[in-house]
Write an enzyme that holds these catalytic residues in place. Structure first.
Site, PDB file in Angstrom:
ATOM      1  N   LEU A   1      10.807 -20.807  -4.734  1.00  0.00           N
ATOM      2  CA  LEU A   1       9.933 -19.863  -4.024  1.00  0.00           C
ATOM      3  C   LEU A   1       8.560 -19.947  -4.683  1.00  0.00           C
ATOM      4  O   LEU A   1       8.479 -19.975  -5.911  1.00  0.00           O
ATOM      5  CB  LEU A   1      10.471 -18.431  -4.163  1.00  0.00           C
TER       6      LEU A   1
ATOM      7  N   ARG B   1      -0.890   8.942 -10.163  1.00  0.00           N
ATOM      8  CA  ARG B   1      -0.902   7.748  -9.302  1.00  0.00           C
ATOM      9  C   ARG B   1      -0.259   6.546  -9.977  1.00  0.00           C
ATOM     10  O   ARG B   1       0.422   5.743  -9.344  1.00  0.00           O
ATOM     11  CB  ARG B   1      -2.342   7.409  -8.886  1.00  0.00           C
TER      12      ARG B   1
ATOM     13  N   HIS C   1       2.316   3.206  -9.023  1.00  0.00           N
ATOM     14  CA  HIS C   1       2.092   1.768  -9.253  1.00  0.00           C
ATOM     15  C   HIS C   1       3.261   1.176 -10.045  1.00  0.00           C
ATOM     16  O   HIS C   1       3.708   0.059  -9.773  1.00  0.00           O
ATOM     17  CB  HIS C   1       0.778   1.536  -9.999  1.00  0.00           C
TER      18      HIS C   1
ATOM     19  N   ASP D   1       0.835  -1.203   0.000  1.00  0.00           N
ATOM     20  CA  ASP D   1       0.000   0.000   0.000  1.00  0.00           C
ATOM     21  C   ASP D   1       0.873   1.257   0.000  1.00  0.00           C
ATOM     22  O   ASP D   1       1.982   1.259   0.533  1.00  0.00           O
ATOM     23  CB  ASP D   1      -0.918  -0.010   1.229  1.00  0.00           C
ATOM     24  N   GLY D   2       0.334   2.321  -0.599  1.00  0.00           N
ATOM     25  CA  GLY D   2       1.009   3.615  -0.559  1.00  0.00           C
ATOM     26  C   GLY D   2       1.566   4.089  -1.888  1.00  0.00           C
ATOM     27  O   GLY D   2       2.250   5.111  -1.942  1.00  0.00           O
TER      28      GLY D   2
ATOM     29  N   SER E   1     -10.905  -7.022  -4.233  1.00  0.00           N
ATOM     30  CA  SER E   1     -12.240  -7.083  -4.843  1.00  0.00           C
ATOM     31  C   SER E   1     -12.947  -5.730  -4.718  1.00  0.00           C
ATOM     32  O   SER E   1     -13.908  -5.466  -5.432  1.00  0.00           O
ATOM     33  CB  SER E   1     -13.066  -8.218  -4.212  1.00  0.00           C
TER      34      SER E   1
HETATM   35  C1  IPE Z   1      -5.482  -2.777  -0.069  1.00  0.00           C
HETATM   36  O1  IPE Z   1      -5.131  -1.442  -0.295  1.00  0.00           O
HETATM   37  C2  IPE Z   1      -5.481  -3.536  -1.353  1.00  0.00           C
HETATM   38  C3  IPE Z   1      -4.197  -3.683  -2.026  1.00  0.00           C
HETATM   39  C4  IPE Z   1      -3.036  -3.269  -1.616  1.00  0.00           C
HETATM   40  C5  IPE Z   1      -4.266  -4.379  -3.266  1.00  0.00           C
HETATM   41  P1  IPE Z   1      -6.227  -0.295  -0.403  1.00  0.00           P
HETATM   42  O2  IPE Z   1      -5.483   0.969  -0.554  1.00  0.00           O
HETATM   43  O3  IPE Z   1      -7.219  -0.623  -1.455  1.00  0.00           O
HETATM   44  O4  IPE Z   1      -6.939  -0.401   1.021  1.00  0.00           O
HETATM   45  P2  IPE Z   1      -7.884   0.613   1.796  1.00  0.00           P
HETATM   46  O5  IPE Z   1      -8.971   1.038   0.866  1.00  0.00           O
HETATM   47  O6  IPE Z   1      -7.052   1.790   2.198  1.00  0.00           O
HETATM   48  O7  IPE Z   1      -8.370  -0.156   2.986  1.00  0.00           O
HETATM   49  C1  IPE Z   2      -1.671   0.139  -3.320  1.00  0.00           C
HETATM   50  O1  IPE Z   2      -1.409   1.507  -3.364  1.00  0.00           O
HETATM   51  C2  IPE Z   2      -1.885  -0.454  -4.693  1.00  0.00           C
HETATM   52  C3  IPE Z   2      -3.262  -0.863  -4.992  1.00  0.00           C
HETATM   53  C4  IPE Z   2      -4.259  -0.853  -4.162  1.00  0.00           C
HETATM   54  C5  IPE Z   2      -3.515  -1.304  -6.351  1.00  0.00           C
HETATM   55  P1  IPE Z   2      -2.588   2.573  -3.360  1.00  0.00           P
HETATM   56  O2  IPE Z   2      -2.975   2.864  -4.772  1.00  0.00           O
HETATM   57  O3  IPE Z   2      -3.685   2.124  -2.488  1.00  0.00           O
HETATM   58  O4  IPE Z   2      -1.845   3.820  -2.742  1.00  0.00           O
HETATM   59  P2  IPE Z   2      -2.459   4.873  -1.717  1.00  0.00           P
HETATM   60  O5  IPE Z   2      -2.971   4.104  -0.535  1.00  0.00           O
HETATM   61  O6  IPE Z   2      -3.546   5.616  -2.428  1.00  0.00           O
HETATM   62  O7  IPE Z   2      -1.290   5.756  -1.382  1.00  0.00           O
HETATM   63 MG    MG Z   3      -4.139   2.417  -0.524  1.00  0.00          MG
END
Ligand code: IPE
Ligand code: IPE
Ligand code: MG
Length: 255
Positions: free
Chosen positions: A137, A39, A43, A26-27, A72
């Site tokens: 792995l 964004r 990714h 995440d992030g 999902s």
């Molecule tokens: C969780 O991240 C899903 C993935 C990393 C694929 P999100 O960014 O979607 O989660 P929430 O919405 O902050 O809980």
């Molecule tokens: C996680 O990063 C990747 C996916 C959920 C696909 P985010 O896209 O959720 O990044 P933030 O949380 O908005 O920074």
């Molecule tokens: Mg996120």
């Protein structure tokens, strides 16, 4: 513990190196925003991090790595972000499958694939078949995955395949239909990006997993960050319901 068995039924063998690491990556969006970039740039950088983490896991003899790539609920995002994510996924599959195979990695995808573009599904099948016998792995991507979806699909399969009534409604019967049935339950869960939640990831399998949350954004998560997570794991006492004294006695009995 044979794969697919449940930590609530039998105490698994544990060691200082986690056998299975599961990560919510995440992030990415915030990483890009901090740089005034779109964004999708976050990714893209996140894919680079995946490469590094796979390499670090292999160097540390970790047997299973499971990454949450698309939930999902992520379909709720703006259409252009979802489209870009799908393109990135397809591109990564095209580029990486042979490399994974050359490195002795078994590649798997879990999640409801029915919503994906046929080309993505085809590459996943090719990748899974090509790498099926690799043992170094097991690298799993969770895509259009949800923990509740997983439990529901396992229930449906279990019900459909039960020939004799009454149904054998126990954990051992159910877990063989869960999508990660080929792997032991994760020892270590990592979530980057600062949120302290599970976001519908492996709800069943995380029952006794050690949880680690870091503020580091996924594109910045490197070998050192992985090392910190493993060090934190190594300080935990995994009791699985027992007392600390019981564990100490068992350790000294072993000599
Ligand atoms: C969780 O991240 C899903 C993935 C990393 C694929 P999100 O960014 O979607 O989660 P929430 O919405 O902050 O809980
Ligand atoms: C996680 O990063 C990747 C996916 C959920 C696909 P985010 O896209 O959720 O990044 P933030 O949380 O908005 O920074
Ligand atoms: Mg996120």
């Amino acid at each position: 513990m044979p794969q697919g068995l449940s930590s609530t039924r039998e105490i698994p063998e544990t060691g200082s190196i986690p056998k299975h690491i599961a990560i919510i990556m995440d992030g990415n969006g915030r990483w890009a925003k901090n740089r005034y970039m779109p964004r999708i740039a976050g990714h893209r950088q996140g894919v680079e991090t995946v490469r590094g983490v796979i390499k670090s896991c292999m160097e540390r003899n970790i047997s299973y790595l499971t990454l949450f790539a698309f939930s999902s609920e992520n379909w709720r995002r703006p259409v252009d972000e979802v489209t870009s994510l799908m393109q990135l996924f397809l591109g990564a599959l095209e580029q990486e499958i042979t490399k994974l195979h050359e490195n002795g990695i078994r590649f798997k995808v879990i999640g409801d694939l029915s919503k994906f573009d046929p080309k993505i599904i085809e590459f996943i099948q090719i990748g899974e078949q090509l790498t099926a016998k690799n043992t170094r792995l097991t690298f799993t991507i969770a895509a259009n995955y949800g923990g509740r979806w997983d439990i529901m699909q396992a229930m449906r399969k279990m019900m459909a395949q039960s020939t004799k009534l009454p149904l054998n409604l126990d954990e051992e019967n159910l877990v063989q239909y869960l999508s990660l049935s080929y792997a032991p339950e994760p020892d270590l869960f990592i979530r980057t990006g600062g949120e302290c939640r599970i976001s519908n990831f492996l709800l069943w399998q995380l029952a006794y997993t050690e949880l680690y949350f870091t503020n580091t954004l996924w594109p910045d998560f490197d070998e050192h960050e992985l090392e910190l997570a493993i060090q934190s794991y190594q300080k935990r006492e995994r009791r699985f319901g027992r007392t600390s004294e019981q564990l100490q006695r068992a350790i000294s009995a072993k000599g």
